[in-house]
Design a protein around this motif. Structure first.
Motif, PDB file in Angstrom:
ATOM      1  N   SER A   1       2.376  -1.702  -4.688  1.00  0.00           N
ATOM      2  CA  SER A   1       0.972  -1.746  -4.853  1.00  0.00           C
ATOM      3  C   SER A   1       1.065  -1.994  -6.341  1.00  0.00           C
ATOM      4  O   SER A   1       2.175  -2.281  -6.937  1.00  0.00           O
ATOM      5  CB  SER A   1       0.473  -0.505  -4.439  1.00  0.00           C
ATOM      6  OG  SER A   1       0.484   0.495  -5.543  1.00  0.00           O
TER       7      SER A   1
ATOM      8  N   HIS B   1       3.257  -4.662  -7.402  1.00  0.00           N
ATOM      9  CA  HIS B   1       2.749  -5.892  -6.931  1.00  0.00           C
ATOM     10  C   HIS B   1       1.411  -6.089  -6.628  1.00  0.00           C
ATOM     11  O   HIS B   1       0.765  -5.222  -6.133  1.00  0.00           O
ATOM     12  CB  HIS B   1       3.674  -5.761  -5.487  1.00  0.00           C
ATOM     13  CG  HIS B   1       3.538  -6.971  -4.678  1.00  0.00           C
ATOM     14  ND1 HIS B   1       4.457  -7.962  -4.415  1.00  0.00           N
ATOM     15  CD2 HIS B   1       2.468  -7.403  -3.751  1.00  0.00           C
ATOM     16  CE1 HIS B   1       3.939  -8.842  -3.658  1.00  0.00           C
ATOM     17  NE2 HIS B   1       2.807  -8.550  -3.075  1.00  0.00           N
TER      18      HIS B   1
ATOM     19  N   ASP C   1      -2.715   6.661   0.970  1.00  0.00           N
ATOM     20  CA  ASP C   1      -3.367   7.698   1.701  1.00  0.00           C
ATOM     21  C   ASP C   1      -2.441   7.627   2.984  1.00  0.00           C
ATOM     22  O   ASP C   1      -1.897   8.724   3.497  1.00  0.00           O
ATOM     23  CB  ASP C   1      -4.687   7.820   2.011  1.00  0.00           C
ATOM     24  CG  ASP C   1      -4.946   9.037   3.223  1.00  0.00           C
ATOM     25  OD1 ASP C   1      -4.600  10.215   2.450  1.00  0.00           O
ATOM     26  OD2 ASP C   1      -5.383   8.830   4.316  1.00  0.00           O
ATOM     27  N   LEU C   2      -2.570   6.483   3.882  1.00  0.00           N
ATOM     28  CA  LEU C   2      -1.843   6.529   5.092  1.00  0.00           C
ATOM     29  C   LEU C   2      -0.366   6.783   4.904  1.00  0.00           C
ATOM     30  O   LEU C   2       0.414   7.357   5.952  1.00  0.00           O
ATOM     31  CB  LEU C   2      -2.249   5.388   5.929  1.00  0.00           C
ATOM     32  CG  LEU C   2      -1.641   5.207   7.180  1.00  0.00           C
ATOM     33  CD1 LEU C   2      -2.237   6.091   8.343  1.00  0.00           C
ATOM     34  CD2 LEU C   2      -1.526   3.675   7.756  1.00  0.00           C
ATOM     35  N   ALA C   3       0.138   5.778   3.993  1.00  0.00           N
ATOM     36  CA  ALA C   3       1.805   5.861   3.872  1.00  0.00           C
ATOM     37  C   ALA C   3       1.977   7.328   3.581  1.00  0.00           C
ATOM     38  O   ALA C   3       3.309   7.812   3.966  1.00  0.00           O
ATOM     39  CB  ALA C   3       1.912   4.963   2.646  1.00  0.00           C
TER      40      ALA C   3
ATOM     41  N   GLY D   1       0.640  -1.175  -0.016  1.00  0.00           N
ATOM     42  CA  GLY D   1       0.029   0.019   0.073  1.00  0.00           C
ATOM     43  C   GLY D   1       0.794   1.172  -0.077  1.00  0.00           C
ATOM     44  O   GLY D   1       0.548   2.111   0.621  1.00  0.00           O
ATOM     45  N   GLY D   2       1.937   1.161  -0.807  1.00  0.00           N
ATOM     46  CA  GLY D   2       3.173   2.030  -0.904  1.00  0.00           C
ATOM     47  C   GLY D   2       2.691   3.357  -1.153  1.00  0.00           C
ATOM     48  O   GLY D   2       3.432   4.606  -1.006  1.00  0.00           O
ATOM     49  N   THR D   3       1.571   3.760  -1.994  1.00  0.00           N
ATOM     50  CA  THR D   3       1.446   5.048  -2.361  1.00  0.00           C
ATOM     51  C   THR D   3      -0.077   5.245  -1.978  1.00  0.00           C
ATOM     52  O   THR D   3      -0.860   6.333  -2.436  1.00  0.00           O
ATOM     53  CB  THR D   3       1.183   4.909  -4.018  1.00  0.00           C
ATOM     54  OG1 THR D   3       0.236   3.941  -4.340  1.00  0.00           O
ATOM     55  CG2 THR D   3       2.410   5.248  -4.769  1.00  0.00           C
TER      56      THR D   3
ATOM     57  N   MET E   1      -2.829  -1.760   3.945  1.00  0.00           N
ATOM     58  CA  MET E   1      -3.877  -1.705   2.787  1.00  0.00           C
ATOM     59  C   MET E   1      -5.071  -2.092   3.294  1.00  0.00           C
ATOM     60  O   MET E   1      -5.452  -2.310   4.597  1.00  0.00           O
ATOM     61  CB  MET E   1      -3.631  -3.136   1.868  1.00  0.00           C
ATOM     62  CG  MET E   1      -2.051  -3.125   1.374  1.00  0.00           C
ATOM     63  SD  MET E   1      -1.737  -4.430   0.407  1.00  0.00           S
ATOM     64  CE  MET E   1      -3.106  -4.407  -0.804  1.00  0.00           C
ATOM     65  N   ALA E   2      -6.230  -2.200   2.585  1.00  0.00           N
ATOM     66  CA  ALA E   2      -7.634  -2.527   2.871  1.00  0.00           C
ATOM     67  C   ALA E   2      -7.505  -4.126   3.982  1.00  0.00           C
ATOM     68  O   ALA E   2      -6.634  -4.814   3.270  1.00  0.00           O
ATOM     69  CB  ALA E   2      -8.579  -2.783   1.976  1.00  0.00           C
TER      70      ALA E   2
END
Ligand code: NAD
Length: 494
Positions: A48, A87, A19-21, A15-17, A121-122
């Motif tokens: 991601s 990925h 919102d949280l990251a 989840g590298g791009t 991620m989700a």
């Protein structure tokens, strides 16, 4: 301040791009780098499905850390440690490629096989990522550490949380799993054990003999904003009470651990959470209150917010009473509440002590005086501090009692220097310290407490909306305390 040896580590951020990251995680890692907890011996692979070049990813990192940057060359040097890998979490071939990249970066940066897998991620992806990492041998096998970091939510009831935990523990041991609860990264939450166990004047009265009630308030002034898709399936009970509020309660209610190490602390937190009385349907009705905000002051009702169904019965407010069946707390209620569109953003703990058994000032003086109960307030958010409200004599002529605050509130200058919650939590992950993370038995106990409440709420029709934006929630939450002869200390603080 003692200098520490920087930890060598490879981060793999799923989840590298996201919102949280971009908003929280990269700035936190950058601050650790600036302060020397990470050095030249670290690298991060962002993951991601997006196709990005390393340079495109690094440009995003430089943007993401802009508010923390005071030296452009340092920011660029930091970003040079970042790599991108497109990925798909379900594609096993992608894990094999990731393993090759990880081994190369391990060699290049001399990382000694230390790996942190952060799944931002989700939640439906948490389990599959853990399984595939293990099955495809992305975990380091040369003696370095493997640590798995999981974002919230951890399940939506006990059954789903247990299923998720089973998936995670088929690949990682419990002591390798770090379940993030960012409230545990906050200064005041982290101070609770010291305030209690470091001060005999406090710990000696920390029980049902002296404490009348404990109140945990996690109030938000914002509404659902653009998170309706997630929030309408969660609600305040799941989103705030099950995790953040009950975690805070566990540090307040636990007995003293033998030593201040994570394994001992966790044992005591679990014992406290497992001694919460689990309510039957009647108990839920008596002890828990739900709410949903209506329209007011030009702002829409929850049901009219973008993305929210017009007939939504989701709780944007939850409050309740927790009773511990244990010798320390027996008769002392703990009240928790959290909600959206409340009067102010306010995270705080108010501990109300009992009044003296015999009040000598009520009789004998020419004008009878009424003593107030002592209240110890631990301020979490937006102010950070400790306030003790006590009785004393007022300095005017004649004899009158009054209350004063003994307070320590962090100055804005100090607050600006305090590490952000995610920075503290990353620091602990790198050091293998699980003190401020939720262990599985704690999460399980919290769900077992919350499930009957949620079940009853799902099965019965509420009378929504039932509170106005800018208020402190439904009247029923005030009645809940009034029945016990108590009242919320905030916002009517002395
Ligand atoms: P997001 O939707 O912004 O990011 C999710 C990421 O996952 C994206 O990078 C996306 O490209 C990637 N992704 C989706 N499907 C994929 C697949 N099949 N294979 C590979 N990559 C895939 O989400 P977010 O807001 O960053 O939240 C991440 C996690 O953090 C969630 O668990 C969320 O509940 C939690 N969280 C977020 C916040 C916040 O403020 N954003 C706060 C608390 C907790």
């Amino acid at each position: 301040m003692a200098t520490e040896t920087p930890t060598r580590a490879l981060f793999m951020l799923f989840g590298g791009t996201g919102d949280l990251a971009l908003r929280k995680l990269y700035p936190a890692i950058f601050n650790l780098y600036k302060k020397g907890s990470l050095s030249k011996h670290f690298a991060l692979v962002g993951l991601s499905r997006k196709e990005l070049t390393d340079d495109e990813f690094r440009a995003k990192i430089i943007d993401s850390i802009a508010s923390e940057t005071d030296d452009k060359a340092q920011a660029e040097e930091f970003a040079s440690h970042f790599y991108w890998k497109s990925h798909d979490v379900n594609n096993l071939g992608h894990y094999a490629e990731l393993r090759t990249i990880a081994d190369e970066l391990d060699k290049k940066y001399e990382l000694e096989g230390n790996r942190v897998f952060y799944v931002s991620m989700a939640p439906q992806f948490f389990g599959i990522v853990a399984k595939n990492l293990k099955d495809q041998h992305v975990l380091s096998e040369n003696g370095g550490f493997n640590r798995l970091v999981i974002e919230k939510p951890f399940g939506r009831d006990y059954e789903s949380a247990k299923k998720l935990n089973d998936e995670l523990t088929s690949a990682f041991n419990e002591n390798q799993i770090y379940r993030i609860d960012h409230y545990l990264g906050k200064e005041t939450t982290q101070a609770i054990p010291v305030i209690r166990f470091g001060n005999p004047i406090i710990e000696s009265v920390w029980n049902q003999n002296f404490i009348k009630n404990v109140q945990v308030t996690l109030a938000e002034s914002l509404g659902v904003e653009d998170r309706a898709g997630y929030y309408d399936t969660a609600g305040a009970l799941r989103d705030m009470i099950q995790n953040h509020a009950l975690q805070i309660v566990s540090y307040l209610a636990m007995d003293e651990p033998n030593t201040f190490v994570d394994t001992e602390i966790r044992k005591e937190k679990v014992k406290a959470l497992e001694s919460m009385e689990i309510y039957d349907a009647e108990g839920v009705k008596q002890n828990f209150v739900r709410g949903q905000y209506g329209a007011g002051d030009g702002s829409p009702a929850y049901r009219d917010e973008p993305g929210v169904p017009k007939d939504s019965n989701n709780d944007t407010y939850a409050a309740g009473k927790i009773v511990f069946n244990n010798p320390r707390w027996g008769k002392t209620p703990f009240y928790v509440r959290s909600g959206k569109k409340l009067a102010a953003k306010q995270g705080r703990i108010d501990i109300e002590f009992k009044k003296p058994l015999v009040d000598i000032f009520a009789k004998g003086t020419k004008q009878p005086q009424e003593l107030q109960s002592n209240v110890l307030s631990l301020l979490i958010d937006p102010k950070v501090g400790i306030v003790l409200n006590i009785n004393t004599k007022n300095s005017e002529q004649g004899f009158h009692t009054e209350t004063v605050d003994l307070d320590y509130v962090q100055s804005p200058e100090r607050a600006a220097e305090v590490p952000l919650p995610y920075e503290r939590l990353f620091h602990d992950i790198l050091n293998g310290d699980g003190t401020y993370f939720a262990s599985w038995p704690e999460v399980a106990a919290a769900w077992k407490f919350v499930d009957p409440i949620q079940h009853l709420w799902d099965a019965t029709q509420p009378d929504f909306p039932n509170y106005k934006p800018g208020s402190m929630g439904p009247k029923a939450a005030d009645d809940l305390l009034a029945r016990d002869g108590n009242s919320w200390y905030y916002p009517n603080v002395r």
